[in-house]
Design an enzyme around this catalytic site. Structure first.
Site, short mmCIF file in Angstrom:
data_model
loop_
_atom_site.label_atom_id
_atom_site.label_comp_id
_atom_site.label_asym_id
_atom_site.label_seq_id
_atom_site.Cartn_x
_atom_site.Cartn_y
_atom_site.Cartn_z
N LYS A 94 0.86 -1.18 0.00
CA LYS A 94 0.00 0.00 0.00
C LYS A 94 0.89 1.23 0.00
CE LYS A 94 -4.52 0.87 0.51
NZ LYS A 94 -5.68 0.15 0.05
N GLY A 192 -25.73 2.30 4.18
CA GLY A 192 -24.84 2.90 3.18
C GLY A 192 -25.26 2.50 1.78
N GLY A 194 -23.98 3.71 -1.26
CA GLY A 194 -23.03 4.29 -2.20
C GLY A 194 -22.82 3.36 -3.38
N ASN A 195 -21.63 3.38 -3.93
CA ASN A 195 -21.34 2.58 -5.12
C ASN A 195 -21.62 1.10 -4.88
OD1 ASN A 195 -20.45 4.67 -6.81
ND2 ASN A 195 -18.50 4.73 -5.73
N VAL A 196 -21.18 0.59 -3.75
CA VAL A 196 -21.39 -0.84 -3.47
C VAL A 196 -22.81 -1.09 -2.96
CG1 VAL A 196 -20.62 -2.83 -2.15
CG2 VAL A 196 -18.94 -1.14 -2.91
P1 NAD Z 1 -19.20 5.22 -1.27
O1 NAD Z 1 -18.46 6.39 -0.76
O2 NAD Z 1 -19.64 5.19 -2.70
O3 NAD Z 1 -20.53 4.99 -0.39
C1 NAD Z 1 -20.58 5.12 0.99
C2 NAD Z 1 -22.02 5.49 1.33
O4 NAD Z 1 -22.16 5.46 2.74
C3 NAD Z 1 -22.40 6.89 0.86
O5 NAD Z 1 -23.65 6.84 0.19
C4 NAD Z 1 -22.50 7.68 2.16
O6 NAD Z 1 -23.46 8.74 2.11
C5 NAD Z 1 -22.92 6.61 3.13
N1 NAD Z 1 -22.61 6.89 4.52
C6 NAD Z 1 -21.56 7.56 5.05
N2 NAD Z 1 -21.66 7.59 6.39
C7 NAD Z 1 -22.76 6.89 6.71
C8 NAD Z 1 -23.39 6.56 7.93
N3 NAD Z 1 -22.90 6.95 9.11
N4 NAD Z 1 -24.52 5.83 7.89
C9 NAD Z 1 -25.07 5.43 6.71
N5 NAD Z 1 -24.51 5.73 5.51
C10 NAD Z 1 -23.39 6.45 5.53
O7 NAD Z 1 -18.31 3.96 -0.93
P2 NAD Z 1 -18.37 2.51 -1.57
O8 NAD Z 1 -17.39 2.42 -2.67
O9 NAD Z 1 -19.79 2.12 -1.81
O10 NAD Z 1 -17.77 1.63 -0.36
C11 NAD Z 1 -18.55 1.34 0.77
C12 NAD Z 1 -17.69 0.61 1.79
O11 NAD Z 1 -17.16 -0.57 1.21
C13 NAD Z 1 -16.48 1.42 2.28
O12 NAD Z 1 -16.21 1.07 3.62
C14 NAD Z 1 -15.36 0.92 1.39
O13 NAD Z 1 -14.09 1.08 2.01
C15 NAD Z 1 -15.73 -0.54 1.27
N6 NAD Z 1 -15.19 -1.17 0.06
C16 NAD Z 1 -15.49 -0.69 -1.16
C17 NAD Z 1 -14.98 -1.31 -2.29
C18 NAD Z 1 -15.31 -0.82 -3.67
O14 NAD Z 1 -15.06 -1.55 -4.66
N7 NAD Z 1 -15.86 0.37 -3.84
C19 NAD Z 1 -14.13 -2.43 -2.16
C20 NAD Z 1 -13.85 -2.91 -0.87
C21 NAD Z 1 -14.38 -2.27 0.24
#
Ligand code: NAD
Length: 360
Positions: A94, A192, A194-196
């Site tokens: 990393k 949450g 978001g993207n995932v």
């Molecule tokens: P993202 O930033 O697209 O989405 C996060 C979402 O969580 C947002 O909609 C945000 O408004 C919401 N959020 C923030 N604080 C919150 C709270 N207290 N309560 C409820 N919702 C809240 O992120 P993502 O890419 O969807 O990733 C989500 C999680 O998965 C993160 O922890 C990330 O590290 C982990 N992750 C993501 C990936 C990936 O491919 N994107 C891979 C491995 C792990």
């Protein structure tokens, strides 16, 4: 310049040698600086027994060198375990860049970082993490071929694969807990969107699940209500919902001594990183009879997509679906060894690592 000369001369503790609390036998740690662009970076290569170290680069306004080093050491170790359990022939590494992405990011700085990566000759392969974008990967890619997530070397946003892995992980957990992976009528609380989280919600909805959704962003909640007929809950109460599955897909450290006694679902399976606040939390979940899908196992779909950027879609999807099989093994061993699932996951990763000879 974002790292002041004052900080350099008077500042915080710097590399205390191999006594650093987060040092874990890391193979190589590089402190990189470029005066012309103001680059300060730490690249930590934890373990390359399985292959070159693969892990993203985080840009963050760390307050001092020690904060940056601590993050690089901890995150690179995490990547070793994640890549090992994902079945990838990659080790863990990393990078961090000490800078505020909103204030200090320039194409020159990104290229300077790319040169530092290039100088490692492929021992470390970088990618996107917090604070960096696909456009930044292009800049880095101008200086090194050892990068993933560029247009040349790109499958696009990895989050759909993360969501697919979580979906398969949920089915595996249902099978283990209830004897069937069927999602019809199962209630899932997703924290949450978001993207995932949103993509996961779509998969679950199509499979017949009832969704309870939460996000601090009301627009996302409204979208999920419209698209999936979901109901909503305050994000702070998402873990308390009387559901079959709680899927944390927002922040880390959500499973702790306060929230674990309040959990309303017998299965925890979501994408958030570092879900357990403290090492003993996995044991506390097991003691309550709650089946926990270890975060770094269930959320590996994204890194699998980065690692296997050159295979056909159907091959990649099959590889991501293997996450469900890996979790099945973890759940069964946890029962047999009477150990928490997070501990068993670490054991399996360590077994894979110790089965190969140490490269130098
Ligand atoms: P993202 O930033 O697209 O989405 C996060 C979402 O969580 C947002 O909609 C945000 O408004 C919401 N959020 C923030 N604080 C919150 C709270 N207290 N309560 C409820 N919702 C809240 O992120 P993502 O890419 O969807 O990733 C989500 C999680 O998965 C993160 O922890 C990330 O590290 C982990 N992750 C993501 C990936 C990936 O491919 N994107 C891979 C491995 C792990």
């Amino acid at each position: 310049m974002h790292v002041t000369s004052k900080r350099q001369t008077t500042g915080a503790p710097i590399w205390p040698g191999f006594d650093h609390p987060e040092f874990d036998g890391h193979e190589k740690i590089v402190f990189g600086h470029d005066a012309a662009t103001g680059l300060y970076t730490v690249i930590a290569i934890h373990d390359t027994r399985l292959g070159p170290a693969l892990g993203g680069c985080r840009m963050w306004p760390y307050q001092n060198t020690d904060e940056a080093l601590t993050d690089a050491l901890r995150l690179s170790r995490g990547m070793t375990y994640k890549n090992a359990l994902a079945g990838l022939d990659y080790g863990g590494g990393k990078a961090v860049i000490i800078a505020d992405p909103k204030l200090h990011k320039t194409p020159e700085l990104m290229r300077a970082f790319g040169k530092k990566v290039d100088a490692l000759g492929g021992l470390y392969i970088t990618g996107e993490d917090v604070g960096l974008t696909p456009a930044d990967m292009e800049m880095i890619g101008g200086a090194t071929e050892h990068v993933r997530g560029t247009a040349q070397n790109h499958r696009g946003d990895p989050s759909p694969y993360t969501a697919l892995g979580v979906y398969n992980g949920i089915q595996s957990a249902l099978m283990h807990k209830f004897g069937s992976p069927d999602l019809h009528g199962r209630k899932v609380s997703i924290q949450g969107l978001g993207n995932v989280g949103f993509t996961l919600a779509r998969f679950l909805h199509h499979a017949g699940a009832d969704l309870v959704v939460s996000d601090i962003n009301q627009n996302s909640v409204d979208r999920a209500i419209d698209a999936f007929g979901a109901t909503s809950v305050d994000p702070a109460d998402a873990h308390k919902v009387d559901a079959d599955i709680f899927a944390p897909c927002a922040l880390g450290a959500g499973l702790n001594s306060v929230t674990i006694p309040q959990l309303g679902a017998p299965i925890i399976a979501g994408s958030a990183n570092n879900q357990l606040a403290e090492p003993g939390n996995g044991q506390a979940l097991a003691a309550r009879g709650i089946l926990y899908a270890p975060d770094y196992v269930i959320n590996a779909g994204g890194v699998i997509a980065l690692a296997k950027h050159d295979v056909k879609d159907e091959v990649l999807e099959a590889d991501v679906r293997q996450i469900g099989e890996t979790l099945k093994t973890i759940f069964e061993r946890a029962d047999a060894e009477n150990a928490p699932t997070d501990v068993v996951a670490d054991r399996i990763a360590e077994e894979r690592l110790s089965a190969v000879g140490k490269q130098s």
